[in-house]
Design a protein around this motif. Structure first.
Motif: not given
Length: 600
Positions: A516-531
């Motif tokens: 979102l801002e300069d200097g921030e690192e890119e992140m990877v989001r892994i979402t595990v969802s269930d019913t």
């Protein structure tokens, strides 16, 4: 110009003026007396010459003598320019160069006549009623005949107008010279006063700035006189004070830095109840700023009733106290409080020094450790008791019944496997927490990695007719430890399968979170969802604790140890990432894992 300089200049001018004026008066008076004395001596010599040239007549009657003396007086007046008067010893005027003798008063009472009769000569200065001006009179007693006791007096009179004019001219010159001297004296005095007062003014200004704690000021030292010595002493004092002030400021800065960076809150209260010190950690623990507290009474800390009561009691009876106190503002905390009496100065009553330590985490860890020991003991005891019980049953004769023996042996094997998993998870968690197993980071192809995880769990999902759905961006790579990341994802997917009813769905999605801002690192989001069955809201804050189970009966039936999510939490932190859970009871849960694209 300073008042002192004006006063000093005026003093110099007055002293010089008074001195010159006194000298002028003395000189004028002396000049007048000397001039009159010289004139009197000259007139006495003239009288002797006159007496020798025209002696008092010895023959004739009074009228003839008067006529003769009148002619001599007028003749001498024409020659010498002085008034001549012939007076008998009885005071009668026998001749006068300016008036008729018959019209003149008796002169016996005249001062010069009296002196001449007694001393031979006499003189006086007075204003002539006849001529209306100041005159000097000199009289000489003469014998009318040798051996005769009858005597006469010859008097000369001369106007002092010339002398007075000369004196007036002298006084005019004296006044003009005095004014001129005053002007010169004023300039010189100002210069002298300036040379004296300017260093004093500089030193006064410097002293005032020193009083305002500006010790960097210096005064020009000047010469080797007393003022120069004073300037050097003042500069030395300023330098010494500057060094001491710098040292005090450095010590104050160091002390403030120590107080601000302490992990304990420090509060100092004077004997009158005023708060004199309140460090940064105290702000965090008690929920108020330094500006709100320092200089004000401790009784204004209304959010902490028990603490205020304890302080009030100890101010009345100063003793050392060590207690644990629960506070509820700005949030609930357990504080360890040390309070000791402390005297601020020798002649002052003792105040209080309060040291606050947040022991909430320590007590929580102690509680967790006790629970961990109890849970481990309980978890180990259950399979061990089952193995021991069924083994004893087999030894008691159940071996003779093949079907019973096979069933018991199967239970013993399952409990042994469960025991083995539990011990393995405990060892794994211990290894992770102690950092004895460093991570080996490498690029991971997430689509391929998550596909492999899905294949490993496909058979287990198929038993419950659960759909495994994996969605990820193509070409998405992540820097991580592949084995540890596998443990994280495998645990989350297994939990989803275990707590999802038959016919449900477990979904795995991976995506990039842009910076979102300069200097921030890119992140990877892994979402595990269930019913699945979901997690009650009250259990969500504790879901990652060791051995914590939402449904203990269901967890045991599924073969869980209660350590899986705790292992996931620790491995995520080792990857410099975060994990959180969102869940609704009866709808399902989703675990959101966020990891840096590139490890620091």
């Amino acid at each position: 110009m300073s008042k002192f300089r004006l006063k000093l200049t005026a003093l110099f001018v007055i002293m010089i003026g008074v001195s010159v004026l006194a000298a002028g008066l003395l000189m004028g008076n002396s000049y007048q007396k000397n001039h009159q004395a010289a004139l009197r001596d000259h007139m006495i010599r003239e009288l002797h010459v006159l007496n020798a040239a025209a002696p008092w007549p010895e023959q004739g009657n009074e009228a003839e003598q008067s006529s003769y003396l009148q002619r001599q007086a007028q003749r001498f007046k024409e020659i010498a320019g002085m008034r001549v008067t012939y007076i008998r010893t009885d005071g009668k005027v026998m001749g006068d160069s300016d008036h008729e003798p018959g019209t003149m008063d008796n002169h016996l009472t005249r001062e010069e006549v009296q002196q001449a009769l007694s001393d031979g000569t006499g003189s006086s200065v007075r204003r002539s009623a006849t001529l209306k001006q100041n005159m000097i009179y000199v009289a000489l007693k003469v014998n009318l005949d040798k051996g005769d006791t009858n005597q006469g007096i010859i008097r000369l009179a001369m106007s002092l107008g010339d002398v007075e004019n000369s004196l007036n001219n002298m006084w005019l010159a004296l006044v003009f010279g005095l004014f001129l001297l005053f002007a010169v004296a004023a300039v010189v005095s100002y210069r002298v006063a300036l040379s004296v007062t300017r260093p004093l003014e500089r030193m006064t200004s410097a002293a005032k700035r020193m009083a305002n704690m500006d010790y960097a000021i210096r005064v020009p030292e000047g010469g080797s006189d007393e003022v120069g010595e004073l300037a050097r002493a003042l500069n030395a004092m300023a330098g010494s004070l500057q060094e001491q002030l710098d040292e005090i400021r450095q010590n104050g800065t160091r002390l403030q830095s120590v107080l601000d960076n302490m992990t304990s809150g420090v509060v100092m209260i004077a004997h009158d109840g005023r708060i004199t010190l309140y460090n940064r950690e105290a702000e965090l623990l008690l929920g108020s700023s330094v500006r709100e507290r320092v200089g004000r009474s401790y009784a204004e800390i209304r959010q902490h009733f028990e603490l205020v009561g304890l302080i009030r009691e100890l101010l009345e009876n100063p003793v050392s106290v060590h207690e644990e106190l629960t506070v509820y503002y700005p949030e609930e905390r357990l504080l360890e409080i040390h309070i000791v009496p402390m005297t601020m100065s020798i002649d002052e009553e003792p105040g209080l020094l309060i040291v606050l330590q947040d022991v909430s985490a320590i007590r929580r860890l102690e509680r967790m450790r006790s629970e961990f020991v109890a849970n481990v003991s309980h978890e180990l005891k259950t399979p061990v008791a089952a193995v021991k019980g069924f083994a004893e049953t087999l030894l008691s004769g159940a071996m003779n019944d093949p079907e019973t023996a096979k069933s018991f042996l199967t239970i013993i094997q399952d409990e042994s496997d469960r025991l083995n998993r539990l011990i393995g998870d405990i060892l794994e968690l211990s290894k992770i927490e102690s950092r004895r197993s460093p991570l080996q980071f490498s690029p991971i192809d997430l689509p391929m990695f998550l596909g492999r995880m899905s294949e490993l769990l496909a058979a287990e999902a198929a038993k419950k007719d659960i759909v495994l759905d994996v969605q990820t961006e193509e070409g998405l790579f992540l820097e991580a430890d592949e084995d540890r990341l596998g443990q994280i994802v495998m645990n989350l997917m297994q939990n989803g399968i275990n707590y999802t009813p038959e016919g449900g769905k477990v979904k795995v999605r991976a995506e990039i979170i842009p910076a979102l801002e300069d200097g921030e690192e890119e992140m990877v989001r892994i979402t595990v969802s269930d019913t699945g069955i979901g997690i009650p809201k009250k259990d969500i804050p504790r879901i990652f604790e060791r051995f914590y189970r939402v449904d203990k009966a269901r967890s045991r039936s599924s073969g869980g140890t209660g350590l899986g999510l705790s292992i996931v939490k620790h491995l995520t932190e080792l990857h410099h990432g975060t994990i959180r859970v969102e869940s609704t009871v009866g709808v399902g849960s989703q675990f959101i894992l966020e990891l840096p694209l590139l490890q620091p």
